[in-house]
Design a protein around this motif. Structure first.
Motif, PDB file in Angstrom:
ATOM      1  N   LEU A 234       0.838  -1.203   0.000  1.00 12.43           N
ATOM      2  CA  LEU A 234       0.000   0.000   0.000  1.00 12.43           C
ATOM      3  C   LEU A 234       0.872   1.251   0.000  1.00 12.43           C
ATOM      4  O   LEU A 234       0.647   2.186  -0.780  1.00 12.43           O
ATOM      5  CB  LEU A 234      -0.939  -0.005   1.197  1.00 12.43           C
ATOM      6  N   ASN A 235       1.882   1.279   0.855  1.00  6.60           N
ATOM      7  CA  ASN A 235       2.786   2.442   0.908  1.00  6.60           C
ATOM      8  C   ASN A 235       3.531   2.622  -0.404  1.00  6.60           C
ATOM      9  O   ASN A 235       3.741   3.751  -0.863  1.00  6.60           O
ATOM     10  CB  ASN A 235       3.782   2.270   2.057  1.00  6.60           C
ATOM     11  N   ALA A 236       3.942   1.522  -1.033  1.00  7.07           N
ATOM     12  CA  ALA A 236       4.679   1.605  -2.295  1.00  7.07           C
ATOM     13  C   ALA A 236       3.795   2.157  -3.408  1.00  7.07           C
ATOM     14  O   ALA A 236       4.239   2.957  -4.240  1.00  7.07           O
ATOM     15  CB  ALA A 236       5.221   0.226  -2.676  1.00  7.07           C
ATOM     16  N   LEU A 237       2.542   1.745  -3.454  1.00  9.49           N
ATOM     17  CA  LEU A 237       1.622   2.253  -4.471  1.00  9.49           C
ATOM     18  C   LEU A 237       1.303   3.728  -4.241  1.00  9.49           C
ATOM     19  O   LEU A 237       1.163   4.506  -5.195  1.00  9.49           O
ATOM     20  CB  LEU A 237       0.333   1.430  -4.476  1.00  9.49           C
ATOM     21  N   LEU A 238       1.179   4.113  -2.975  1.00 16.22           N
ATOM     22  CA  LEU A 238       0.893   5.512  -2.645  1.00 16.22           C
ATOM     23  C   LEU A 238       2.088   6.411  -2.898  1.00 16.22           C
ATOM     24  O   LEU A 238       1.943   7.582  -3.269  1.00 16.22           O
ATOM     25  CB  LEU A 238       0.482   5.634  -1.179  1.00 16.22           C
ATOM     26  N   GLY A 239       3.300   5.884  -2.648  1.00 13.09           N
ATOM     27  CA  GLY A 239       4.496   6.696  -2.783  1.00 13.09           C
ATOM     28  C   GLY A 239       4.899   7.382  -1.498  1.00 13.09           C
ATOM     29  O   GLY A 239       5.821   8.198  -1.475  1.00 13.09           O
ATOM     30  N   TYR A 240       4.219   7.057  -0.406  1.00 13.32           N
ATOM     31  CA  TYR A 240       4.586   7.595   0.902  1.00 13.32           C
ATOM     32  C   TYR A 240       4.085   6.627   1.968  1.00 13.32           C
ATOM     33  O   TYR A 240       3.265   5.740   1.697  1.00 13.32           O
ATOM     34  CB  TYR A 240       4.003   8.983   1.134  1.00 13.32           C
ATOM     35  N   GLU A 241       4.580   6.777   3.204  1.00 16.27           N
ATOM     36  CA  GLU A 241       4.222   5.844   4.270  1.00 16.27           C
ATOM     37  C   GLU A 241       2.896   6.246   4.897  1.00 16.27           C
ATOM     38  O   GLU A 241       2.803   7.211   5.632  1.00 16.27           O
ATOM     39  CB  GLU A 241       5.322   5.806   5.340  1.00 16.27           C
ATOM     40  N   ARG A 242       1.890   5.469   4.595  1.00 14.99           N
ATOM     41  CA  ARG A 242       0.551   5.702   5.143  1.00 14.99           C
ATOM     42  C   ARG A 242       0.195   4.664   6.192  1.00 14.99           C
ATOM     43  O   ARG A 242      -0.483   4.943   7.164  1.00 14.99           O
ATOM     44  CB  ARG A 242      -0.474   5.663   4.002  1.00 14.99           C
ATOM     45  N   SER A 243       0.673   3.451   5.986  1.00 12.99           N
ATOM     46  CA  SER A 243       0.337   2.358   6.888  1.00 12.99           C
ATOM     47  C   SER A 243       1.584   1.931   7.666  1.00 12.99           C
ATOM     48  O   SER A 243       2.696   1.918   7.125  1.00 12.99           O
ATOM     49  CB  SER A 243      -0.200   1.166   6.079  1.00 12.99           C
ATOM     50  N   ILE A 244       1.422   1.599   8.943  1.00 14.45           N
ATOM     51  CA  ILE A 244       2.538   1.181   9.789  1.00 14.45           C
ATOM     52  C   ILE A 244       3.019  -0.201   9.360  1.00 14.45           C
ATOM     53  O   ILE A 244       2.230  -1.129   9.168  1.00 14.45           O
ATOM     54  CB  ILE A 244       2.115   1.152  11.269  1.00 14.45           C
ATOM     55  N   GLU A 261      -4.987   8.567  -7.115  1.00  9.30           N
ATOM     56  CA  GLU A 261      -5.315   8.285  -8.503  1.00  9.30           C
ATOM     57  C   GLU A 261      -4.336   7.247  -8.999  1.00  9.30           C
ATOM     58  O   GLU A 261      -3.124   7.416  -8.915  1.00  9.30           O
ATOM     59  CB  GLU A 261      -5.214   9.540  -9.374  1.00  9.30           C
ATOM     60  N   LEU A 262      -4.852   6.164  -9.504  1.00  5.95           N
ATOM     61  CA  LEU A 262      -4.021   5.078  -9.989  1.00  5.95           C
ATOM     62  C   LEU A 262      -4.542   4.656 -11.357  1.00  5.95           C
ATOM     63  O   LEU A 262      -5.730   4.390 -11.514  1.00  5.95           O
ATOM     64  CB  LEU A 262      -4.065   3.895  -9.010  1.00  5.95           C
ATOM     65  N   VAL A 263      -3.653   4.634 -12.338  1.00  4.26           N
ATOM     66  CA  VAL A 263      -3.979   4.249 -13.719  1.00  4.26           C
ATOM     67  C   VAL A 263      -5.220   4.980 -14.242  1.00  4.26           C
ATOM     68  O   VAL A 263      -6.027   4.411 -14.982  1.00  4.26           O
ATOM     69  CB  VAL A 263      -4.151   2.717 -13.858  1.00  4.26           C
ATOM     70  N   GLY A 264      -5.355   6.255 -13.887  1.00  4.38           N
ATOM     71  CA  GLY A 264      -6.463   7.042 -14.414  1.00  4.38           C
ATOM     72  C   GLY A 264      -7.785   6.829 -13.716  1.00  4.38           C
ATOM     73  O   GLY A 264      -8.829   7.254 -14.215  1.00  4.38           O
ATOM     74  N   VAL A 265      -7.775   6.171 -12.559  1.00  3.16           N
ATOM     75  CA  VAL A 265      -9.005   5.887 -11.825  1.00  3.16           C
ATOM     76  C   VAL A 265      -8.858   6.392 -10.395  1.00  3.16           C
ATOM     77  O   VAL A 265      -7.821   6.164  -9.765  1.00  3.16           O
ATOM     78  CB  VAL A 265      -9.302   4.371 -11.798  1.00  3.16           C
ATOM     79  N   PRO A 266      -9.866   7.069  -9.843  1.00  2.00           N
ATOM     80  CA  PRO A 266      -9.830   7.412  -8.414  1.00  2.00           C
ATOM     81  C   PRO A 266      -9.927   6.126  -7.596  1.00  2.00           C
ATOM     82  O   PRO A 266     -10.923   5.403  -7.681  1.00  2.00           O
ATOM     83  CB  PRO A 266     -11.067   8.297  -8.216  1.00  2.00           C
ATOM     84  N   ILE A 267      -8.889   5.835  -6.843  1.00  5.13           N
ATOM     85  CA  ILE A 267      -8.808   4.557  -6.140  1.00  5.13           C
ATOM     86  C   ILE A 267      -8.867   4.785  -4.633  1.00  5.13           C
ATOM     87  O   ILE A 267      -8.238   5.693  -4.104  1.00  5.13           O
ATOM     88  CB  ILE A 267      -7.490   3.825  -6.481  1.00  5.13           C
ATOM     89  N   THR A 268      -9.625   3.925  -3.949  1.00  4.77           N
ATOM     90  CA  THR A 268      -9.555   3.822  -2.499  1.00  4.77           C
ATOM     91  C   THR A 268      -8.848   2.516  -2.169  1.00  4.77           C
ATOM     92  O   THR A 268      -9.395   1.429  -2.393  1.00  4.77           O
ATOM     93  CB  THR A 268     -10.955   3.831  -1.858  1.00  4.77           C
ATOM     94  N   LEU A 269      -7.596   2.619  -1.703  1.00  6.12           N
ATOM     95  CA  LEU A 269      -6.833   1.447  -1.298  1.00  6.12           C
ATOM     96  C   LEU A 269      -7.215   1.078   0.133  1.00  6.12           C
ATOM     97  O   LEU A 269      -7.293   1.945   1.001  1.00  6.12           O
ATOM     98  CB  LEU A 269      -5.333   1.724  -1.374  1.00  6.12           C
ATOM     99  N   ILE A 270      -7.434  -0.200   0.374  1.00  6.61           N
ATOM    100  CA  ILE A 270      -7.857  -0.654   1.701  1.00  6.61           C
ATOM    101  C   ILE A 270      -6.850  -1.686   2.212  1.00  6.61           C
ATOM    102  O   ILE A 270      -6.752  -2.798   1.670  1.00  6.61           O
ATOM    103  CB  ILE A 270      -9.267  -1.276   1.662  1.00  6.61           C
ATOM    104  N   ASP A 271      -6.098  -1.297   3.236  1.00  8.29           N
ATOM    105  CA  ASP A 271      -5.179  -2.218   3.909  1.00  8.29           C
ATOM    106  C   ASP A 271      -5.959  -2.927   5.011  1.00  8.29           C
ATOM    107  O   ASP A 271      -6.568  -2.274   5.867  1.00  8.29           O
ATOM    108  CB  ASP A 271      -3.996  -1.439   4.490  1.00  8.29           C
ATOM    109  N   THR A 272      -5.963  -4.252   4.995  1.00 11.42           N
ATOM    110  CA  THR A 272      -6.800  -5.009   5.928  1.00 11.42           C
ATOM    111  C   THR A 272      -5.943  -5.816   6.900  1.00 11.42           C
ATOM    112  O   THR A 272      -4.740  -6.005   6.713  1.00 11.42           O
ATOM    113  CB  THR A 272      -7.729  -5.972   5.168  1.00 11.42           C
ATOM    114  N   ALA A 273      -6.584  -6.307   7.937  1.00  9.22           N
ATOM    115  CA  ALA A 273      -5.917  -7.164   8.921  1.00  9.22           C
ATOM    116  C   ALA A 273      -5.514  -8.479   8.271  1.00  9.22           C
ATOM    117  O   ALA A 273      -6.193  -8.989   7.374  1.00  9.22           O
ATOM    118  CB  ALA A 273      -6.852  -7.420  10.101  1.00  9.22           C
TER     119      ALA A 273
END
Length: 435
Positions: A234-244, A261-273
């Protein structure tokens, strides 16, 4: 179709700005402009397509602000009526005072989308183009903007017209043979054009998913066992540290969302347990929530650690919504599976290929510069039109002609040539005021 009333609205976004615009449209737009504007020229005596510099006045003749007045005379305007734009500084007070003054002089406050509705009713654009206007206003990515621009330029409407031409010609040929059998009307091939229209309609339906993603965005869930590398990816795709990120299993005990925004689409990335059996009540709730998020996501990235012995994780997600990833390949790969795409969040290996696969999965073939269906209304009309074309292919001439006529009705509904007031109201109520 000239309406008796004149409408007015603030057309720029709420809040302060360098420039603000108040827009008037209707038969009294120029008359109101004459009473509110003081400059070297009188608006009503100015040719369309010209702008004037001067002062905007309140009821007492005092200056509200200095600015520019633009004159557009019908039918050569956005709405097809006389239109005036008052461009001032973007002060909330200035715009509010100008708006109130226009209402005092006889204008009424515009309803959401009413300027574009008038453009539609005046024949300045069809319903597909009107929807494209709203899509362009709300476009969050360049992909959404390009799609809205294609729609505004009439790309979808042109495809509808081309299909309608083939259907009308086919139906006319069938009717001629049925009505004048004794005249020896030459029999035309009705199967080929119907097959062509069927293919075109099906292709349009196939674009609906990409159109929805580009406009509304997608939810992308990352699932995997503890320490599979979900937070790192998730952090690598975002380009910054969002998740611990830690080497301790179970660090992420609840889900975390991040927008990009990823590949031209508004994306909500969800890091799960991490998904595993556990006696910890809180972690177990997080696991249950992770699996539920995966079931409801538009796309799931299922992660497996390449550097550890294989532990297959099965989830209740259809394969078409699932991308399997082999993570941590920088630490070595102790197992291989062609179903899994190798990536490393640390070195970035495989991430460009992952982004390309995400783009293809969400948006389809990038080489086709074509318009997509972008609303439920469009999808429904095309679906019904396709059903009737398919019926026409399997029925005798007498019934085929009727099915073709029904298909033409749905194509006409797409462009707004045959549409109910309820549908029109539903479309324009979603517009912002002032457009």
């Amino acid at each position: 179709m000239i309406r008796a009333d004149t409408i007015v609205a603030i057309s720029t976004a709420q809040g302060e700005g360098a420039i603000g615009i108040v827009r008037l449209s209707g038969p009294r737009a120029l008359d109101i402009a004459d009473q509110i504007f003081a400059g070297k020229r009188v608006p009503s005596r100015t040719r369309g397509g010209r702008f004037l510099y001067g002062r905007f006045l309140d009821r007492a003749g005092e200056t509200i602000d200095e600015g520019i007045l633009l004159v557009f005379k019908g039918p050569n305007s956005y709405t097809g009526e006389d239109v005036v734009e008052l461009q001032t500084h973007g002060s909330v007070s200035v715009l509010g005072t100008l708006l109130s003054r226009c209402v005092e002089l006889g204008a009424r406050l515009a309803q959401p989308g009413e300027f574009t509705l008038r453009a539609f009713l005046e024949g300045r654009m069809d319903l597909n183009q009107a929807e494209a206007v709203n899509a362009l206003i709300h476009a969050q990515t360049d992909t959404a903007r390009r799609q809205a621009t294609l729609g505004l330029q009439g790309a979808l409407s042109q495809r509808m017209d081309d299909m309608a031409f083939k259907l009308v010609r086919t139906m006319s040929a069938i009717q001629a043979m049925l009505d004048y059998p004794e005249e020896g009307v030459p029999e035309e091939d009705r199967i080929t054009p119907l097959l062509e229209v069927q293919t075109e309609l099906q292709h349009l339906l196939d674009t609906a998913k990409a159109g929805k993603m580009a406009q509304q965005g997608a939810r992308l869930a990352l699932l995997g066992r503890p320490n599979a590398g979900k937070s790192s990816l998730l952090n690598a795709l975002l380009g910054y540290e969002r998740s611990i990120v830690t080497p301790i299993a179970g660090t992420t005990r609840d889900y975390l969302e991040a927008h990009m925004e990823l590949v031209g689409v508004p994306i909500t990335l969800i890091d799960t347990a991490g998904v595993r059996e556990t006696e910890d009540v809180i972690e177990a709730a997080g696991v249950e929530r992770a699996l539920k998020l995966g079931e409801n996501a538009d796309l799931v990235l299922l992660l497996e650690d390449a550097s550890q012995p294989r532990e297959d994780l099965e989830v209740a997600v259809p394969e078409e919504r699932l991308i399997r990833l082999q993570t941590k390949i920088d630490l070595g790969q102790v197992w291989h599976d062609n179903r899994y795409q190798p990536v490393s969040a640390v070195t970035g290996a495989g991430l460009p290929e992952l982004r390309e696969r995400l783009r293809e999965t969400l948006l389809g073939d990038p080489s086709r510069n074509e318009v997509w269906l972008s609303s439920e209304r469009q999808v429904q009309a095309v679906t019904f039109a396709l059903e009737h074309v398919q019926n026409a292919l399997s029925l005798p001439d007498e019934l085929a002609s009727y099915e073709i006529e029904l298909a033409l009705g749905y194509l006409a509904e797409l462009s707004g040539k045959n549409v109910s007031e309820e549908v029109i109201d539903q479309i324009f109520r979603n517009f912002c005021v002032g457009k």
